[in-house]
Enzyme design. Sequence first.
Site, mmCIF file in Angstrom:
data_model
loop_
_atom_site.group_PDB
_atom_site.id
_atom_site.type_symbol
_atom_site.label_atom_id
_atom_site.label_comp_id
_atom_site.label_asym_id
_atom_site.label_seq_id
_atom_site.Cartn_x
_atom_site.Cartn_y
_atom_site.Cartn_z
ATOM 1 N N GLY A 133 144.328 111.578 74.714
ATOM 2 C CA GLY A 133 145.762 111.652 74.417
ATOM 3 C C GLY A 133 146.412 112.824 75.131
ATOM 4 C CB SER A 167 142.394 104.455 79.084
ATOM 5 O OG SER A 167 143.131 104.653 80.255
ATOM 6 C CD GLU A 249 141.164 112.090 83.428
ATOM 7 O OE1 GLU A 249 141.679 113.116 82.935
ATOM 8 O OE2 GLU A 249 141.694 110.964 83.364
HETATM 9 C C1 LIG Z 1 144.964 103.274 84.875
HETATM 10 C C2 LIG Z 1 145.538 104.499 84.198
HETATM 11 C C3 LIG Z 1 144.886 105.013 83.087
HETATM 12 C C4 LIG Z 1 145.402 106.136 82.435
HETATM 13 N N1 LIG Z 1 144.763 106.599 81.314
HETATM 14 C C5 LIG Z 1 145.267 107.654 80.647
HETATM 15 C C6 LIG Z 1 144.655 108.100 79.434
HETATM 16 O O1 LIG Z 1 143.660 107.534 78.976
HETATM 17 N N2 LIG Z 1 145.207 109.141 78.791
HETATM 18 C C7 LIG Z 1 146.298 109.800 79.255
HETATM 19 O O2 LIG Z 1 146.719 110.762 78.634
HETATM 20 N N3 LIG Z 1 146.925 109.400 80.396
HETATM 21 C C8 LIG Z 1 146.441 108.335 81.102
HETATM 22 N N4 LIG Z 1 147.068 107.898 82.255
HETATM 23 C C9 LIG Z 1 148.309 108.543 82.681
HETATM 24 C C10 LIG Z 1 148.216 109.380 83.952
HETATM 25 O O3 LIG Z 1 147.537 110.586 83.718
HETATM 26 C C11 LIG Z 1 149.650 109.622 84.451
HETATM 27 O O4 LIG Z 1 150.177 108.348 84.819
HETATM 28 C C12 LIG Z 1 149.724 110.558 85.626
HETATM 29 O O5 LIG Z 1 149.373 111.866 85.253
HETATM 30 C C13 LIG Z 1 151.127 110.582 86.274
HETATM 31 O O6 LIG Z 1 152.101 110.823 85.301
HETATM 32 P P1 LIG Z 1 153.379 109.849 85.172
HETATM 33 O O7 LIG Z 1 152.891 108.444 85.115
HETATM 34 O O8 LIG Z 1 154.217 110.346 84.060
HETATM 35 O O9 LIG Z 1 154.158 109.991 86.554
HETATM 36 P P2 LIG Z 1 155.193 111.130 86.920
HETATM 37 O O10 LIG Z 1 154.641 112.464 86.576
HETATM 38 O O11 LIG Z 1 156.532 110.773 86.392
HETATM 39 O O12 LIG Z 1 155.204 111.013 88.501
HETATM 40 C C14 LIG Z 1 156.000 110.017 89.190
HETATM 41 C C15 LIG Z 1 155.846 110.255 90.697
HETATM 42 O O13 LIG Z 1 156.372 111.547 91.043
HETATM 43 C C16 LIG Z 1 155.402 112.308 91.751
HETATM 44 N N5 LIG Z 1 155.479 113.720 91.349
HETATM 45 C C17 LIG Z 1 155.663 114.212 90.100
HETATM 46 N N6 LIG Z 1 155.668 115.558 90.122
HETATM 47 C C18 LIG Z 1 155.473 115.923 91.420
HETATM 48 C C19 LIG Z 1 155.363 117.182 92.094
HETATM 49 N N7 LIG Z 1 155.452 118.342 91.431
HETATM 50 N N8 LIG Z 1 155.132 117.180 93.434
HETATM 51 C C20 LIG Z 1 155.035 115.995 94.127
HETATM 52 N N9 LIG Z 1 155.145 114.776 93.533
HETATM 53 C C21 LIG Z 1 155.352 114.741 92.208
HETATM 54 C C22 LIG Z 1 154.062 111.739 91.303
HETATM 55 O O14 LIG Z 1 153.051 111.983 92.260
HETATM 56 C C23 LIG Z 1 154.401 110.257 91.166
HETATM 57 O O15 LIG Z 1 154.325 109.629 92.426
HETATM 58 C C24 LIG Z 1 146.578 106.771 82.930
HETATM 59 C C25 LIG Z 1 147.228 106.259 84.059
HETATM 60 C C26 LIG Z 1 146.731 105.128 84.688
HETATM 61 C C27 LIG Z 1 147.455 104.587 85.891
#
Ligand SMILES: Cc1cc2nc3c(=O)[nH]c(=O)nc-3n(C[C@H](O)[C@H](O)[C@H](O)COP(=O)(O)OP(=O)(O)OC[C@H]3O[C@@H](n4cnc5c(N)ncnc54)[C@H](O)[C@@H]3O)c2cc1C
Length: 384
Positions: A133, A167, A249
């Site tokens: 989480g 997940s 991870e």
């Molecule tokens: C298959 C899958 C399984 C997952 N499982 C888990 C889980 O079990 N538990 C959990 O907690 N999370 C989980 N996640 C979440 C995952 O950790 C997040 O999706 C990831 O950290 C990106 O965060 P976000 O989706 O909010 O994207 P955002 O942070 O909103 O990013 C959107 C875009 O902006 C870019 N960006 C953002 N900030 C910057 C910066 N400072 N510099 C350059 N580019 C930037 C990113 O690279 C991305 O392209 C999972 C995700 C996936 C796809």
Amino acid sequence: MTADLDTFRSQTRDWLEANCPPEMREPIRSDADMCWGGRNWTFASDAQRLWLERMVERGWTVPHWPKQYGGAGLSPTEAKVLKEEMARIGARLPLYSFGISMLGPALLKFGSEEQKNRFLPEIARGEIRWCQGYSEPGAGSDLAGLQTKAEDKGDHWLVNGQKVWTSYADKADWIFCLVRTSSESKQGGISFLLFDMETPGVSTKPILLISGNSPFCETFFDDVKVPKDQVVGEVNRGWDVAKYLLGHEREMIAGMGLGGTGGSLGKMLRPDDPFLRADIAAFDVDALAFAAMSERFFEMFKAGEAHPASPSMMKYAGTELNKRRHELIMAAGGSDALERDSERSKNGKSARDWLRTKANSIEGGTSEIQLNIVAKHILGLPGT
Ligand SMILES: Cc1cc2nc3c(=O)[nH]c(=O)nc-3n(C[C@H](O)[C@H](O)[C@H](O)COP(=O)(O)OP(=O)(O)OC[C@H]3O[C@@H](n4cnc5c(N)ncnc54)[C@H](O)[C@@H]3O)c2cc1C
């Protein structure tokens, strides 16, 4: 030393030969072939159950953990030999587990003795399935912006908030969760909390993907009471635990770059197009370089000698490589590879695997974030 290792290798080989059921040497064909354990796990076959039981008994679900916590106390070199010998016969992992790949290492470093004794053996035996989480609707890349709150109520924590992309939250027994215990400092007000997903007030809502699968959920906490002794590390110092866990991870996800037991793409794919053949040859060279780099990295990482930012470098390289591998498989397969629902295409395995790789460079922190970390902490470029 070398003689000892040779003996260990031959004993390991003999044991695996005698104890790994033939079915567990077959390639993974479906999700059910991957044993995740936990309270509600239904074994896909007797062979799957037997394989887990035998490996647990030997401490080989977590070979490098100390024996007192369910491991076998193997050295990094012995653990590598075991891995090689399992790969030699195509043995499946007996247990897939976020407890093993993520929470366990964090507990070994930051957990109290009581927490280690309580949780690590259960993880090693695959009795409890964990979920992570971390992410929230407003906190992904900017993870420290998380808002899920845990209030100190004297004899317990009261947790309220929402996680997302958790997940297997709907299948997990327990969660390791980042919560805000102070608003005075962004990173300094976070704590690392463990709790049972059956606690009143915890609910999950699966997120349906275009593939038709729901591998993750929205997870809600409404007045969830958590015992005080389930904080790992110090209160308000959970960011240290969170970052350490993320390194593990990212190490796990980086391993995708090795492509499982698939081996050389050039041996697997023989397209007529000479340009595509050249791309495949270039890919195989990069894959070999990555495998060599991984060998060095995994050894140093396990020995605690790797640069703290190196999991980011490996995660970036491994996941971009895995995406390239599946692009090439699709290109070589032509329009046939796009089939999704036929027996001939094994229910669209190539297409589904290819689509799944798109998430590799998002999960565990996006590629852009890994590059930022490498730029700042390895190359010493100005911070972003
Ligand atoms: C298959 C899958 C399984 C997952 N499982 C888990 C889980 O079990 N538990 C959990 O907690 N999370 C989980 N996640 C979440 C995952 O950790 C997040 O999706 C990831 O950290 C990106 O965060 P976000 O989706 O909010 O994207 P955002 O942070 O909103 O990013 C959107 C875009 O902006 C870019 N960006 C953002 N900030 C910057 C910066 N400072 N510099 C350059 N580019 C930037 C990113 O690279 C991305 O392209 C999972 C995700 C996936 C796809």
